[in-house]
Design a protein around this motif. Structure first.
Motif, mmCIF file in Angstrom:
data_model
loop_
_atom_site.group_PDB
_atom_site.id
_atom_site.type_symbol
_atom_site.label_atom_id
_atom_site.label_comp_id
_atom_site.label_asym_id
_atom_site.label_seq_id
_atom_site.Cartn_x
_atom_site.Cartn_y
_atom_site.Cartn_z
ATOM 1 N N ASP A 196 36.180 65.504 -76.852
ATOM 2 C CA ASP A 196 36.259 64.069 -76.565
ATOM 3 C C ASP A 196 35.336 63.678 -75.415
ATOM 4 O OD1 ASP A 196 39.854 63.830 -77.188
ATOM 5 O OD2 ASP A 196 38.122 63.730 -78.527
ATOM 6 N N LYS A 197 34.923 64.655 -74.621
ATOM 7 C CA LYS A 197 34.072 64.365 -73.467
ATOM 8 C C LYS A 197 32.751 63.730 -73.901
ATOM 9 C CE LYS A 197 36.696 66.031 -70.191
ATOM 10 N NZ LYS A 197 37.320 65.108 -69.204
ATOM 11 N N ILE A 198 32.274 64.103 -75.099
ATOM 12 C CA ILE A 198 31.010 63.529 -75.566
ATOM 13 C C ILE A 198 31.184 62.034 -75.819
ATOM 14 C CG2 ILE A 198 29.400 63.462 -77.505
ATOM 15 C CD1 ILE A 198 29.496 66.476 -77.585
ATOM 16 N N THR A 199 32.288 61.666 -76.461
ATOM 17 C CA THR A 199 32.560 60.233 -76.705
ATOM 18 C C THR A 199 32.687 59.500 -75.375
ATOM 19 O OG1 THR A 199 33.745 60.860 -78.708
ATOM 20 C CG2 THR A 199 34.064 58.620 -77.904
ATOM 21 N N GLU A 200 33.376 60.113 -74.440
ATOM 22 C CA GLU A 200 33.540 59.481 -73.123
ATOM 23 C C GLU A 200 32.191 59.299 -72.444
ATOM 24 O OE1 GLU A 200 36.230 61.837 -70.772
ATOM 25 O OE2 GLU A 200 37.806 61.779 -72.290
ATOM 26 N N SER A 201 31.344 60.321 -72.526
ATOM 27 C CA SER A 201 30.045 60.243 -71.848
ATOM 28 C C SER A 201 29.188 59.140 -72.471
ATOM 29 C CB SER A 201 29.319 61.595 -71.924
ATOM 30 O OG SER A 201 28.906 61.872 -73.250
ATOM 31 N N GLN A 202 29.276 58.986 -73.796
ATOM 32 C CA GLN A 202 28.501 57.944 -74.466
ATOM 33 C C GLN A 202 28.939 56.561 -74.004
ATOM 34 O OE1 GLN A 202 29.281 59.045 -78.519
ATOM 35 N NE2 GLN A 202 27.561 60.477 -78.615
ATOM 36 N N ALA A 203 30.242 56.390 -73.800
ATOM 37 C CA ALA A 203 30.745 55.097 -73.317
ATOM 38 C C ALA A 203 30.221 54.804 -71.912
ATOM 39 C CB ALA A 203 32.274 55.093 -73.325
ATOM 40 N N GLU A 204 29.982 55.856 -71.140
ATOM 41 C CA GLU A 204 29.474 55.691 -69.780
ATOM 42 C C GLU A 204 27.953 55.661 -69.745
ATOM 43 O OE1 GLU A 204 31.321 55.233 -67.013
ATOM 44 O OE2 GLU A 204 33.082 55.226 -68.324
ATOM 45 N N LEU B 3 25.961 58.101 -70.171
ATOM 46 C CA LEU B 3 25.537 59.252 -69.390
ATOM 47 C C LEU B 3 25.559 60.467 -70.302
ATOM 48 C CD1 LEU B 3 24.741 60.033 -66.493
ATOM 49 C CD2 LEU B 3 27.148 60.551 -66.073
ATOM 50 N N ASN B 4 24.582 61.362 -70.119
ATOM 51 C CA ASN B 4 24.551 62.556 -70.959
ATOM 52 C C ASN B 4 25.717 63.473 -70.595
ATOM 53 O OD1 ASN B 4 23.509 64.868 -69.047
ATOM 54 N ND2 ASN B 4 22.339 63.030 -68.528
ATOM 55 N N ILE B 5 26.106 64.327 -71.523
ATOM 56 C CA ILE B 5 27.262 65.190 -71.334
ATOM 57 C C ILE B 5 27.042 66.218 -70.223
ATOM 58 C CG2 ILE B 5 26.515 66.838 -73.115
ATOM 59 C CD1 ILE B 5 30.156 65.798 -72.301
ATOM 60 N N ILE B 6 25.796 66.601 -69.999
ATOM 61 C CA ILE B 6 25.498 67.601 -68.968
ATOM 62 C C ILE B 6 25.883 67.066 -67.592
ATOM 63 C CG2 ILE B 6 23.704 69.061 -67.945
ATOM 64 C CD1 ILE B 6 24.110 69.648 -70.877
ATOM 65 N N ASP B 7 25.533 65.811 -67.334
ATOM 66 C CA ASP B 7 25.838 65.208 -66.040
ATOM 67 C C ASP B 7 27.264 64.661 -65.986
ATOM 68 O OD1 ASP B 7 22.465 63.913 -65.800
ATOM 69 O OD2 ASP B 7 23.323 65.748 -64.968
ATOM 70 N N TYR B 8 27.781 64.213 -67.144
ATOM 71 C CA TYR B 8 29.108 63.597 -67.159
ATOM 72 C C TYR B 8 30.199 64.653 -66.987
ATOM 73 C CZ TYR B 8 33.237 61.102 -68.769
ATOM 74 O OH TYR B 8 34.488 60.552 -68.853
ATOM 75 N N ALA B 9 30.096 65.723 -67.752
ATOM 76 C CA ALA B 9 31.145 66.758 -67.710
ATOM 77 C C ALA B 9 30.477 68.129 -67.783
ATOM 78 C CB ALA B 9 32.122 66.565 -68.868
ATOM 79 N N PRO B 10 29.840 68.563 -66.710
ATOM 80 C CA PRO B 10 29.052 69.799 -66.748
ATOM 81 C C PRO B 10 29.861 71.045 -67.076
ATOM 82 C CG PRO B 10 29.261 68.960 -64.486
ATOM 83 C CD PRO B 10 29.781 67.910 -65.390
ATOM 84 N N ARG B 11 31.180 71.004 -66.858
ATOM 85 C CA ARG B 11 31.965 72.202 -67.142
ATOM 86 C C ARG B 11 32.631 72.136 -68.520
ATOM 87 N NH1 ARG B 11 35.229 73.232 -61.573
ATOM 88 N NH2 ARG B 11 35.161 70.996 -61.495
ATOM 89 N N SER B 12 32.350 71.060 -69.282
ATOM 90 C CA SER B 12 32.923 70.964 -70.620
ATOM 91 C C SER B 12 32.289 72.013 -71.526
ATOM 92 C CB SER B 12 32.688 69.563 -71.202
ATOM 93 O OG SER B 12 31.299 69.344 -71.394
ATOM 94 N N THR B 13 32.983 72.344 -72.612
ATOM 95 C CA THR B 13 32.458 73.359 -73.533
ATOM 96 C C THR B 13 31.140 72.897 -74.137
ATOM 97 O OG1 THR B 13 33.840 72.376 -75.267
ATOM 98 C CG2 THR B 13 34.690 74.339 -74.150
ATOM 99 N N ALA B 14 31.033 71.594 -74.449
ATOM 100 C CA ALA B 14 29.792 71.078 -75.046
ATOM 101 C C ALA B 14 28.636 71.176 -74.062
ATOM 102 C CB ALA B 14 29.992 69.631 -75.500
#
Lengths: 247, 82
Positions: free
Chosen positions: A211-219, A221-232
């Protein structure tokens, strides 16, 4: 310039845009200069980076009505040349497969990597993206109907190698991977086998659904910067280290 | 002067001669509340025009569409005299 990487898929919804954006962000984190190019009239990558919809875009660059650097927007997700809704007319407007390659020549010594996001169809934009590229990555999901799409894309790439003999098919990135059921794991193994038979491979690891990818898109922001410790994010960082090892 | 891409897109839209809602290429705009859900397909040229309007007003395009869809589409077509 190390690589011009085109991301393609015969099907929509295989996370081409997320993959392009994430690779670019991971390259920046790894100390490389990267440029994104959005070739899809839907402008998903343009929107995801938070770039403006107005101003110069890829159509101006392809028409060579501006200097190449004028088409670049700087965003908090990195540099991007945005798409335009008028890319919908690209199959009429573009005459040759080499127009994009010519247009981005002035940019090759400004960046280490250029990442091109393409529409999910095999039109002149995708042909131009494959002519301009040094490497191509296919995105796919671990799903039953992925096999048909993979074979089609492989054939397209083989055709384009006549125009661009240096083009390298680097592999298949599996996206939105859930991997909980044995069936899905079996499909992934089958895709690995099919990739080997096609003369390529699945680039490990598969990018896990989150779900972090969907959240990052809403912000925006790329997933690397939004949630760097996420599995994605970790998956894309590892994928990008693979890319860096190509050269 | 329209770019060759804009001209090509307009030509495609004209040749298909379909109403906006049936355009083969376009953006789907969905409006949803607790009691209703409607959607409309906008052509790429319409969306490009909306982007310009939103930029002129200093607001985001989605806000423009959400609040003033009918007015803006009518105003856009009046402006371009299509």
């Amino acid at each position: 310039m190390k690589e011009v990487i085109t991301i393609i898929s015969r099907k929509g919804g295989t996370a081409k845009t997320t993959t392009a954006q994430s690779i670019a962000a991971a390259l920046i984190r790894s100390g490389y200069k990267s440029l994104l190019i959005d070739l899809d009239a839907q402008r998903n990558l343009t929107a995801a980076t938070g770039a403006k919809f107005t101003g110069y875009n890829i159509t101006h660059l392809l028409e060579q009505s501006i200097e190449a650097v004028e088409a670049i927007q700087n965003t908090r997700n990195g540099d991007i040349i945005t798409a335009s809704p008028f890319l919908a007319g690209a199959d009429l407007a573009i005459k040759h497969d080499t127009e994009l390659k010519q247009a981005i020549k002035p940019l090759l010594n400004l960046y280490d990597y250029i990442i091109i996001d393409t529409p999910p169809n095999y039109g002149k934009l995708t042909r131009n993206a494959l002519t301009a590229a040094t490497s191509v990555i296919i995105t796919a999901q671990a799903a039953t109907f992925s096999f048909q799409g993979l074979e089609e894309v492989k054939q397209i790439i083989e055709q384009m190698k006549v125009i661009n003999p240096g083009l390298k098919l680097r592999g298949i990135v599996i996206t939105n991977y859930a991997g909980r059921s044995n069936k899905v794991k079996q499909i992934l193994d089958d895709i690995r086998t099919a990739a080997a038979e096609m003369g390529t491979e699945v680039i490990e690891p598969p990018i896990r659904a989150t779900d972090k990818i969907t959240e990052s898109q809403a912000e925006k922001l790329n997933i690397i910067d939004y949630a760097p410790r996420s599995t994605a994010a970790r998956g894309y960082m590892e994928l990008t280290q693979n890319i860096i090892s190509w050269t | 002067m329209a770019s060759k891409f804009e001209a090509a897109t307009m030509r495609l839209e004209k040749e298909t001669q379909q109403p906006e809602a049936a355009a083969p290429i376009g953006y789907k705009v969905i409006r949803e509340s607790k009691s209703f859900r409607t959607s409309v397909i906008l052509r790429p040229s319409t969306v490009a025009g909306l982007d310009e309007m939103a930029a002129e007003r200093g607001i985001k395009r989605n806000a423009l569409i959400a609040d003033e869809l009918e007015k803006i589409v009518i105003e856009y077509y009046k402006r371009k005299e299509i």
